[in-house]
Enzyme design. Structure first.
Site, PDB file in Angstrom:
ATOM      1  N   ASN A 122       0.823  -1.207   0.000  1.00  0.00           N
ATOM      2  CA  ASN A 122       0.000   0.000   0.000  1.00  0.00           C
ATOM      3  C   ASN A 122       0.856   1.256   0.000  1.00  0.00           C
ATOM      4  OD1 ASN A 122      -1.978   1.986   0.344  1.00  0.00           O
ATOM      5  ND2 ASN A 122      -3.235   0.705   1.665  1.00  0.00           N
ATOM      6  N   ASP A 123       1.422   1.596   1.153  1.00  0.00           N
ATOM      7  CA  ASP A 123       2.180   2.845   1.271  1.00  0.00           C
ATOM      8  C   ASP A 123       3.314   2.946   0.254  1.00  0.00           C
ATOM      9  OD1 ASP A 123       0.628   3.715   3.439  1.00  0.00           O
ATOM     10  OD2 ASP A 123       1.870   2.600   4.859  1.00  0.00           O
TER      11      ASP A 123
END
Length: 462
Positions: free
Chosen positions: A391-392
């Site tokens: 994600n990040d």
């Protein structure tokens, strides 16, 4: 004569440890590096047991059998997703061992040849105090890290007003107590150092959030090495000094690499990390923006008609234990002429090298696994970027939003691929607590499912 032989054997053991670090620097030589490390440890233990200063083989053998049995049981039972917790737990034991040795040396210094009770050689007392302080910080800090990783303690940063000044004050008090112990050599000062070290270990880790956990793991690794190094001086053991210094320095270098991979300074991590586990929702809209979602059949059709696919694994893959199903999916694609590679971000997962270990467990060829710097420029010529549980490390906000907590962090440029397939259970943000604008891009298709289940369904569709 005995001392000369033991010194030579310790030197050989030290060389084995250095060769182990060299081997572990590359997947191709990691097995060889592991063998060097095992050989060095066998030589070190055997040499130490052969020293004439050993008085009780019964106690030592009992300790080896009990500790070895516990370690073997844990290693056999541990899931790959819990590897970060295991590492944090082992770091805590190293710190606690340093504290125990310091206590033993303080109360029985004559057994170590460093003086008498409350009349220890000042240099030895400095070494003992440093080992005690670093060991205490490592012990409680690792316990807190374990709790955060295991979910026993919230992954959110726990901060309060005046936290930094308090930590600075406690650090100065700890230094003052070490000076007092060296000069006055009082029992009270010794135990106050230990108690204060335990407290500092808690206070410096609780404000660190889930997004900074890879740095915390490598940082605690460094601390445990320096604690062992300090106790090596107390024991007069040259091998422990060398080994501790190797672990301490390599952990510090790794912490620097992790910080660079997140565009954060080491001090900004220590002074208070960001991010925690964010509960997700199924909401697929954000203002006037919506996501496009697809099925396993859609993903299979897109990928089998592609010429190149880059896989981006993250912690979600580890939680779902999807690496074997992912490997099977990639094998099918490759058998149909698709060029498949894997892109690994330096801080993907919860500890350095987490994704590499999982892929190696699934027998993914080393030559297909590439670091950010090697593969980032290739996304623009790639048909499909298949993001599974990351994600990040793929969030474009790191480049586009100066107000974002992750702004400036190097990311994998998956948005440049012709199509992005994003496997995720929900629309939840990552550990940094930042919404991922990639979800709403025109070239992104969300695949809402458990990572392993999605890969298995894609395999069936293929």
């Amino acid at each position: 004569m005995t001392n000369n032989i033991s010194a030579i054997l310790y030197l050989i053991s030290s060389i084995c440890f250095i060769m182990a670090l060299r081997g572990l620097s590359s997947p191709d030589t990691s097995r060889q590096g592991n063998l060097y490390g095992i050989s060095g440890m066998v030589i070190a233990i055997g040499t130490t047991l052969a020293l004439p200063s050993v008085l009780s083989y019964e106690v030592i053998i009992a300790g080896i059998l009990i500790g070895g049995a516990i370690g073997a049981f844990i290693a056999y039972k541990i899931e790959m997703t819990a590897l970060p917790q295991l590492v944090a737990g082992f770091h805590s034991l190293v710190g606690l061992a340093a504290c125990f040795v310091a206590v033993a040396a303080f109360y029985r210094p004559e057994a170590y040849g460093i003086g008498n009770f409350l009349a220890v050689n000042p240099i030895s007392m400095i070494e003992m105090a440093l080992g005690l302080a670093i060991g205490g910080i490592t012990f409680t800090g690792s316990i807190i890290a374990f709790g955060k990783l295991q979910g026993l303690i919230t992954g959110e940063p726990l901060v309060f007003k005046g936290q930094h000044p308090l930590n600075a004050l406690l650090g100065l008090v700890l230094i003052a107590l070490i000076v007092l112990l060296v000069q006055e050599q009082t029992v009270a000062a010794f135990w106050m150092i230990l108690a204060l070290s335990f407290l500092i270990g808690v206070l410096i880790i609780v404000p660190i959030g889930g997004a900074d956990m890879p740095v915390v793991i490598s940082m605690l690794n460094s601390y445990s090495g320096w604690a062992a190094c300090g106790i090596g001086f107390t024991l007069g053991n040259s091998l422990l000094i060398v080994t501790g210094a190797l672990v301490g320095s390599s952990g510090a270098i790794l912490s620097y690499i992790m910080c660079k991979g997140m565009n954060r300074s080491f001090f900004s991590v220590i002074l208070g990390g960001f991010g925690g586990e964010i509960e997700g929702t199924a909401d697929r809209t954000q203002g006037d923006k919506t996501t496009k979602s697809g099925s396993a059949e859609d993903a299979a059709f897109i990928m089998e008609n592609a010429s190149s696919v880059i896989i981006v694994p993250g912690y979600g893959m580890a939680v779902a234990q999807a690496q074997h199903a992912l490997r099977e999916m990639c094998d099918i694609l490759q058998s149909r002429g698709v060029n498949v590679r894997y892109a690994i971000h330096p801080v993907a997962g919860r500890m350095p090298g987490h994704m590499n270990v999982l892929l190696a467990e699934a027998n993914v060829p080393y030559e297909q696994v590439m670091e950010l710097e090697e593969i980032n420029r290739d996304f623009s010529q790639t048909d499909v970027a298949f993001v599974i549980g990351a994600n990040d490390v793929t969030n474009p906000a790191a480049k586009t939003d100066p107000a974002s907590a992750i702004y400036g962090m190097p990311i994998l440029d998956v948005e440049n691929a012709q199509t992005v397939l994003f496997v995720k259970r929900s629309m939840a943000s990552g550990y940094a607590g930042v919404d991922n604008e990639l979800f709403f891009r025109d070239n992104t298709m969300m695949l809402f499912a458990d990572a392993k289940k999605m890969c298995e369904e894609i395999v069936q569709a293929l």
